[in-house]
Every structure is written in C-alpha cells, then in structure tokens.
Enzyme design. Structure first.
Site, PDB file in Angstrom:
ATOM      1  N   VAL A   1      -2.950  -7.662  -1.835  1.00 14.65           N
ATOM      2  CA  VAL A   1      -2.396  -8.523  -0.786  1.00 14.65           C
ATOM      3  C   VAL A   1      -3.472  -9.265  -0.014  1.00 14.65           C
ATOM      4  O   VAL A   1      -3.166 -10.195   0.741  1.00 14.65           O
ATOM      5  CB  VAL A   1      -1.509  -7.717   0.186  1.00 14.65           C
ATOM      6  CG1 VAL A   1      -0.295  -7.158  -0.538  1.00 14.65           C
ATOM      7  CG2 VAL A   1      -2.302  -6.605   0.875  1.00 14.65           C
TER       8      VAL A   1
ATOM      9  N   LYS B   1      -7.417  -3.327  12.885  1.00 16.40           N
ATOM     10  CA  LYS B   1      -6.172  -2.776  13.407  1.00 16.40           C
ATOM     11  C   LYS B   1      -5.831  -3.356  14.784  1.00 16.40           C
ATOM     12  O   LYS B   1      -4.654  -3.501  15.127  1.00 16.40           O
ATOM     13  CB  LYS B   1      -6.265  -1.253  13.471  1.00 16.40           C
ATOM     14  CG  LYS B   1      -6.320  -0.593  12.090  1.00 16.40           C
ATOM     15  CD  LYS B   1      -5.114  -0.955  11.240  1.00 16.40           C
ATOM     16  CE  LYS B   1      -5.061  -0.174   9.941  1.00 16.40           C
ATOM     17  NZ  LYS B   1      -3.851  -0.496   9.137  1.00 16.40           N
TER      18      LYS B   1
ATOM     19  N   GLY C   1       0.819  -1.207   0.000  1.00  9.95           N
ATOM     20  CA  GLY C   1       0.000   0.000   0.000  1.00  9.95           C
ATOM     21  C   GLY C   1       0.848   1.251   0.000  1.00  9.95           C
ATOM     22  O   GLY C   1       0.585   2.199   0.743  1.00  9.95           O
TER      23      GLY C   1
ATOM     24  N   TYR D   1     -12.804  -1.271  10.824  1.00  7.14           N
ATOM     25  CA  TYR D   1     -11.429  -0.766  10.791  1.00  7.14           C
ATOM     26  C   TYR D   1     -10.731  -0.993  12.138  1.00  7.14           C
ATOM     27  O   TYR D   1      -9.590  -1.464  12.188  1.00  7.14           O
ATOM     28  CB  TYR D   1     -11.443   0.722  10.448  1.00  7.14           C
ATOM     29  CG  TYR D   1     -10.074   1.343  10.299  1.00  7.14           C
ATOM     30  CD1 TYR D   1      -9.333   1.146   9.136  1.00  7.14           C
ATOM     31  CD2 TYR D   1      -9.531   2.129  11.312  1.00  7.14           C
ATOM     32  CE1 TYR D   1      -8.082   1.722   8.989  1.00  7.14           C
ATOM     33  CE2 TYR D   1      -8.272   2.708  11.172  1.00  7.14           C
ATOM     34  CZ  TYR D   1      -7.548   2.498  10.009  1.00  7.14           C
ATOM     35  OH  TYR D   1      -6.308   3.067   9.867  1.00  7.14           O
TER      36      TYR D   1
END
Length: 247
Positions: free
Chosen positions: A64, A159, A12, A155
């Site tokens: 990925v 994380k 990224g 999200y």
C-alpha cells in the site's frame, strides 16, 4: 453490531492486530478483503479461519506504500463487489533506532508504509465512498504517536501523522456520510511482545494504570464499533486502547 452486506478492506491483515480486526469484522457479517504485502501463507490462514466460521474473505497482495498499487487494490475491490464500505488502514512496519543512528532509509520506509500507505488507500477509497455517500474509515495509530517513544522517531512521526490525517479527512468527508476515526493502541499482546523478557514486560506494565497488556480483540472490537452504524455520529476522534497510558 451488524455488518452484514458491508464490504471491508483491512490492510496489513495477515498478522497481529490487523488479523484480529479482519476476523472480527467478518464475524459481524462483513465480507473482508485481507490485504498483505509479504506474508502470503499467513494471509491464507486468516482467510481460512474466517471461512471455516461461516464468513466471507479473500486475500489480496499489495504494497500500500505504492500509490499506483493501492489504486489497483481499491479498483479491484470495487469492480468485484460493486462497493467499498469499510477501510481499516492498519498496515505498518517498524525500523527502530536512535535518532543519531537512524538512517534516511529507515525513516523513509516507515513513513512510506505507515503514513503514506494510509493516505494512498484513503484517497482512492474515498472516491467510491463519495459515490455511495457512505463510508467508514478507521486508521490504526498508536499511543507512541501521542506520547512519543525513544528510539522510534520514525514510527512516532508516522503514527502522529495518521492522527492528523484522520482529523483532516473527517472534516473533508463528513458532510457526505463518511466518518473517519483513529485507534491508538498501547501495549497489545502480539508476537512482538511475546518475545520480550519477563523483566522487560514487567517494566512496561508499570507504565500502564491497568497493569496489564491489552489483547488484539480489544482493538478489533473497537474497530468494528467505529465501522458500524452504531458509531454513525462519531468522526475525527482518537480512541485510546492503552490501559490508561496516555491519560
């Protein structure tokens, strides 16, 4: 810090934090593979900037989140360069929504890129690093993965998962000369923050003890440190780059 002779992959890396990490690693002497998924032109700009400054870089497209494609990416790097010393798992997306409105697709997409993508690259890269008995893995998490954030259940979960992945990998691979650490950036000045209104920016700054946003270079320099031999005795750690938000 000296990264001359090191081969690095930054996922990224066509924009934002990933872009700056790629440029910074190259500035310290690493040959950098700039991974991108959909932003070919931007990735080419990163490569051009690195080369113009005397560095070595190439851009490679790969989603990925796809297990087999991630293996092809890693295998291709090893075939070309003979080794892989540094892996920075930075690739990430957002699909923000309140939990009651969040679709299964929104949840799955974020977990696939942010968490499974990190797993995919780590799994495939670790095989080569084990052969070398050397490796530096740096995972980009987020302050949101530590504190949580309304409207970002997917999200934040991804994380937080990256942090758990980091600690497990550090324990598994440490005896073989491989370190694995995570960065947890807070509000960093990128294209995403620049579009916010001044009112929203000021409200966000009130949550930060240093009362300002960080810069992508703040994160990139930390990544370079963790990727260097100066950090050889650091593993399984989460370095907060958030102006004090998560104290």
């Amino acid at each position: 810090m000296d990264l001359k002779g090191k081969i690095a992959l930054v996922t990224g890396a066509s924009r934002g934090i990933g872009r700056q990490i790629a440029i910074t690693l190259a500035g310290y002497g690493a040959a950098v593979v700039v991974n991108y998924n959909g932003s070919k032109a931007r990735a080419a700009e990163v490569v051009a900037e690195i080369r113009e400054n005397g560095g070595s870089a190439e851009a490679v497209q790969c989603d990925v989140a796809e297990f087999g494609r991630a293996k092809e990416l890693i295998d291709g790097i090893v075939k070309q360069y003979g080794r892989l010393d540094i892996l920075v798992n930075n690739a990430g997306i957002t699909r923000d929504n309140l939990i009651l409105k969040m679709s299964e697709e929104e949840f799955d997409a974020v977990l696939a890129t942010n968490l499974k993508g990190a797993f995919n690259c780590t799994k495939h890269a670790s095989r080569q690093m084990l052969k070398q008995r050397y490796g530096r893995i740096v995972n980009v998490s987020s302050v949101s993965g530590v504190m949580g954030n309304a409207g970002q259940a997917n999200y934040c979960a991804s994380k937080a998962g990256v942090i758990g992945l980091t600690k497990s990998v550090a324990r598994e691979l440490g005896a073989k000369g491989i370190t694995c650490n995570a960065l947890a950036p807070g509000f960093i000045r990128t294209e995403m923050t620049e579009i916010l209104s001044d009112e929203v920016k000021e409200s966000m700054k009130e949550q930060i003890p240093l009362r300002c946003f960080g810069e992508t270079k703040d994160v990139a320099e930390a990544a370079a440190f963790l990727a260097s031999d100066e950090a050889a005795y650091i593993t399984g750690q989460v370095l907060h780059i958030d102006g004090g938000m998560a104290m």
